[in-house]
Design a protein around this motif. Structure first.
Motif, short mmCIF file in Angstrom:
data_model
loop_
_atom_site.label_atom_id
_atom_site.label_comp_id
_atom_site.label_asym_id
_atom_site.label_seq_id
_atom_site.Cartn_x
_atom_site.Cartn_y
_atom_site.Cartn_z
N UNK A 1 0.83 -1.22 0.00
CA UNK A 1 0.00 0.00 0.00
C UNK A 1 0.87 1.27 0.00
N UNK A 2 1.93 1.22 -0.79
CA UNK A 2 2.82 2.37 -0.98
C UNK A 2 2.66 2.86 -2.41
N UNK A 3 2.33 4.12 -2.59
CA UNK A 3 2.19 4.68 -3.94
C UNK A 3 3.56 4.92 -4.56
N UNK A 4 3.65 4.73 -5.88
CA UNK A 4 4.87 5.06 -6.62
C UNK A 4 4.50 6.12 -7.65
N UNK A 5 5.12 7.27 -7.53
CA UNK A 5 4.85 8.38 -8.45
C UNK A 5 6.17 8.93 -8.98
N UNK A 6 6.12 9.48 -10.19
CA UNK A 6 7.31 10.12 -10.77
C UNK A 6 7.23 11.62 -10.53
N UNK B 1 18.28 14.53 -5.77
CA UNK B 1 18.00 13.11 -5.53
C UNK B 1 17.32 12.47 -6.73
N UNK B 2 17.57 11.19 -6.94
CA UNK B 2 16.89 10.42 -7.98
C UNK B 2 15.61 9.79 -7.47
N UNK B 3 15.53 9.66 -6.15
CA UNK B 3 14.33 9.06 -5.57
C UNK B 3 14.17 9.46 -4.12
N UNK B 4 12.96 9.22 -3.60
CA UNK B 4 12.69 9.59 -2.22
C UNK B 4 11.56 8.71 -1.69
N UNK B 5 11.63 8.38 -0.41
CA UNK B 5 10.59 7.60 0.22
C UNK B 5 9.93 8.44 1.31
N UNK C 1 4.58 5.53 2.88
CA UNK C 1 3.32 5.86 2.23
C UNK C 1 3.48 6.12 0.74
N UNK C 2 4.65 6.67 0.33
CA UNK C 2 4.85 7.02 -1.07
C UNK C 2 6.32 6.98 -1.44
#
Length: 318
Positions: free
Chosen positions: A180-185, A194-198, A208-209
């Motif tokens: 139940x974790x959203x993945x968005x660009x 950063x290339x990504x973040x949680x 959560x995302x």
């Protein structure tokens, strides 16, 4: 007290003392394996990526004992009888076994001491501790029956190209979806360098995302998502928000990404491992910390590849 009862008690005490000594020796061997692993964490992880059926602790024990004997690592091991019954192979005379942890099972009971049975009418068994078991690897066996096959991931490799397999990135999203974790660009204006973040905005502090930089190629997006999935699975808000680029938590996420990428044939040689480990050398409990981190890394790795493999094998559109 009868002589036979006294003798039985002494025998039982001797067995318990021997088991305690064996467990102590295995624990020291585990910690010793961390010293060797930290010398080249990338090489260590490459060996680990070949293993999914054993626990982290047993992997470490197998790896270290094989290393001590000057052997290349393999996880194709079984007990003396297991080689006979499963593969009609026999252990060569004089072969030396490897010691690993094995669960000790007992029949489960309810609060009133009554046995608990499953739907087939058989007693439910539960682990009550760990003992020490012995296994032999395939190089110490002989016989005509072929050795067990390794899992086939060719369905992934066939579709990889210079910019990666978009299906891999989509399949990895299912791991997040299951949690139940959203993945968005997102754009650089949001992520900065950063290339990504949680994000950990759930009330209980769980992930959560995940945000992934929009303009990356498919391979890079996939490896970034692997890294952030590592954070989402292993960490919570309190631990994540305070962590630094040199923290063990960053090493954990990078290790998960390295393992998953290696599983799918993506090379991610990572020099950050040595830097992070070196930065933490002053920690007197580093060996114990790395052993615990290893367990966490391994569980996250297995969760990610099990879900992703199923999606890729089915050709699902996530």
């Amino acid at each position: 007290m009868p002589a036979t009862a006294t003798k039985a008690r002494k025998t039982s005490a001797a067995k318990q003392e021997k088991l305690a000594a064996e467990k102590k020796a295995l624990e020291e061997l585990l910690l010793s394996s961390m010293d060797h692993a930290m010398e080249d964490w990338s090489a260590y992880l490459k060996c680990l990526s070949k293993v999914t059926k054993y626990s982290w602790n047993n992997y470490c024990l197998l790896w270290m004992q094989q290393k001590q004997r000057g052997r290349e690592f393999t996880d194709i091991v079984k007990g003396f009888q297991g080689w006979k019954t499963d593969y009609k192979r026999t252990v060569k005379k004089g072969s030396k076994s490897y010691a690993i942890y094995t669960p000790r099972m007992a029949k489960a009971t309810d609060d009133n001491g009554n046995l608990i049975f499953n739907t087939k009418g058989k007693p439910v068994m539960r682990p009550i501790g760990f003992g020490v078991g012995r296994v032999f690897d395939y190089r110490d066996t002989e016989g005509d029956q072929p050795l067990p096959d390794k899992p086939d991931t060719s369905h992934v490799m066939e579709e990889l190209d210079d910019i990666g397999n978009p299906k891999l990135y989509e399949a990895l999203k299912q791991v997040a979806k299951n949690r139940k974790v959203e993945v968005n660009e997102a754009t650089k204006s949001i992520l900065g360098s950063a290339h990504g973040w949680c994000e950990f905005y759930n009330d209980d502090g769980t992930a959560s995302e995940i945000k992934v930089l929009k303009d990356l190629n498919n391979t890079t997006k996939a490896t970034v998502l692997m890294h952030e999935l590592g954070h989402a699975i292993m960490h919570d808000r309190n631990g994540y928000e305070d962590h630094k680029p040199t923290s063990i938590k960053e090493l954990e996420a990078e290790s998960v990404s390295f393992l998953v990428a290696n599983h799918y044939g993506i090379s991610t040689e990572n020099k950050a491992f040595d830097y992070i480990i070196g930065h933490n050398k002053s920690n007197p409990k580093l060996r114990e910390t790395m052993k615990e981190s290893g367990n966490t890394i391994f569980k996250a790795y297995k969760e990610i590849i099990e879900v992703t493999d199923k999606c890729l094998a089915k050709g699902e559109k996530i």
